[in-house]
Design an enzyme around this catalytic site. Structure first.
Site, short mmCIF file in Angstrom:
data_model
loop_
_atom_site.label_atom_id
_atom_site.label_comp_id
_atom_site.label_asym_id
_atom_site.label_seq_id
_atom_site.Cartn_x
_atom_site.Cartn_y
_atom_site.Cartn_z
N ASN A 142 -7.46 -3.41 14.41
CA ASN A 142 -8.73 -3.72 14.07
C ASN A 142 -8.96 -4.94 13.17
O ASN A 142 -10.07 -5.06 12.57
CB ASN A 142 -9.37 -2.30 13.55
N GLU B 64 -9.79 -1.96 5.60
CA GLU B 64 -10.22 -1.88 6.97
C GLU B 64 -11.71 -2.65 7.07
O GLU B 64 -12.16 -3.22 6.13
CB GLU B 64 -10.72 -0.27 7.14
N HIS C 236 -7.18 -5.13 10.18
CA HIS C 236 -6.97 -4.74 8.69
C HIS C 236 -5.80 -5.55 8.37
O HIS C 236 -4.81 -5.99 8.92
CB HIS C 236 -7.06 -3.25 8.59
N ASP D 299 0.78 -0.94 0.01
CA ASP D 299 -0.10 0.03 0.02
C ASP D 299 0.73 1.25 0.03
O ASP D 299 2.10 1.22 0.01
CB ASP D 299 -0.92 0.22 1.21
C1 F6R Z 1 1.60 -1.87 6.15
C2 F6R Z 1 0.02 -2.44 6.09
C3 F6R Z 1 -0.49 -2.38 7.36
C4 F6R Z 1 0.20 -2.72 8.62
C5 F6R Z 1 -0.59 -2.81 9.98
C6 F6R Z 1 0.25 -2.91 11.18
O1 F6R Z 1 1.78 -1.86 4.69
O2 F6R Z 1 -0.32 -2.41 5.15
O3 F6R Z 1 -1.86 -3.24 7.36
O4 F6R Z 1 0.81 -4.05 8.61
O5 F6R Z 1 -1.13 -1.52 10.16
O6 F6R Z 1 1.07 -2.04 11.48
P1 F6R Z 1 2.36 -2.22 12.45
O7 F6R Z 1 3.17 -3.48 11.80
O8 F6R Z 1 2.89 -0.86 12.35
O9 F6R Z 1 1.55 -2.45 13.74
#
Ligand code: F6R
Length: 242
Positions: A136, A143, A138, A68
């Site tokens: 959450n 989301e 995702h 992303d």
């Molecule tokens: C990152 C992404 C997100 C993260 C998620 C967890 O490219 O797509 O889904 O993997 O938000 O983030 P962290 O590892 O910082 O807790």
């Protein structure tokens, strides 16, 4: 189909296990296509992978595809996911930045940029996709409530996610509200998926993602339907598994 679960002693050990898997894929197929996540969770993976490259693993022919990218940041922003991956993956592994593919946030038409990325990634065919998970549930920036079949698309970040990501910005008001993200449908096309989750803030999401039935309220639960997926956890993230 079920999710393989491995519980490591700590985040560094979890990172090493996934780096081992990446190295196995690259040794088998030097021009492998690997999908990569940003955020804190995958950092131990990228550190362990850099050690493997220092010890002789050749990753120069691999193509790397980001999950992303934020929309609305200034060009070359240090908060962009392109910058993150260049800093934590491409540079430490000594790779050519041209090997890294990221959705293009500079296109005046984000929907067109999303479609282009979807085409590019489907043509490439991801051999191994690395994922983190949001509090959450995702994955990517899909989301809760996102349809399971969705391709790469323009998405809005939930307030929970904006709060969680504020730590990377000087001020929480700077956290973008929108992004381009691989869709759940895109992620599910990867041949193999490895998800890393560490720390107590991920325990609820992991419990929900692994409990049948798969439900869009917890986007990561779609992974129950994949035929080659492993969650590598530390004991804190695994604490609420039943
Ligand atoms: C990152 C992404 C997100 C993260 C998620 C967890 O490219 O797509 O889904 O993997 O938000 O983030 P962290 O590892 O910082 O807790």
């Amino acid at each position: 189909m079920s999710i393989d679960i491995v519980i490591s002693d700590n985040a560094d050990e979890a990172g090493k296990l996934i780096a081992d898997e990446i190295a196995t894929v690259i040794r088998r197929k030097p021009n492998a296509v690997i999908g990569v996540a940003t955020g804190s969770s995958p950092l131990p993976i990228y550190r362990a992978l850099a050690d493997k490259v220092s010890s002789g693993l050749n990753a120069t022919e691999v193509s790397w595809f980001a999950l992303d990218e934020y929309l609305g940041l200034p060009p070359r922003s240090e908060q962009s996911y392109r910058y993150f991956l260049e800093r934590h993956l491409i540079a430490p592994l000594g790779l050519d930045p041209k090997r890294l593919h990221v959705p293009d946030p500079s296109d005046a038409d984000p929907d067109r940029a999303a479609q282009r990325y979807e085409t590019e990634i489907l043509q490439a065919q991801v051999d191994l996709q690395i994922l983190g998970i949001g509090r959450n549930g995702h994955i990517g920036f899909n989301e809760p409530g996102t349809p399971f079949s969705i391709p790469t698309h323009r998405a809005s970040l939930s307030e929970t996610t904006r709060k969680a990501n504020a730590r990377f910005f000087h001020d929480s008001s700077e956290v973008p509200r929108e992004c381009l993200t691989q869709g759940l449908g895109t992620i599910m096309r990867a041949r193999r998926i490895e998800l890393i989750a560490t720390g107590p803030t991920k325990a609820d999401a992991i419990a929900r993602a692994t409990a049948p039935p798969a439900d869009p309220k917890c986007p990561a639960s779609i992974l129950q339907r994949h035929n080659s997926v492993r969650f590598v956890l530390d004991p804190l993230a695994a604490a609420k598994l039943t």
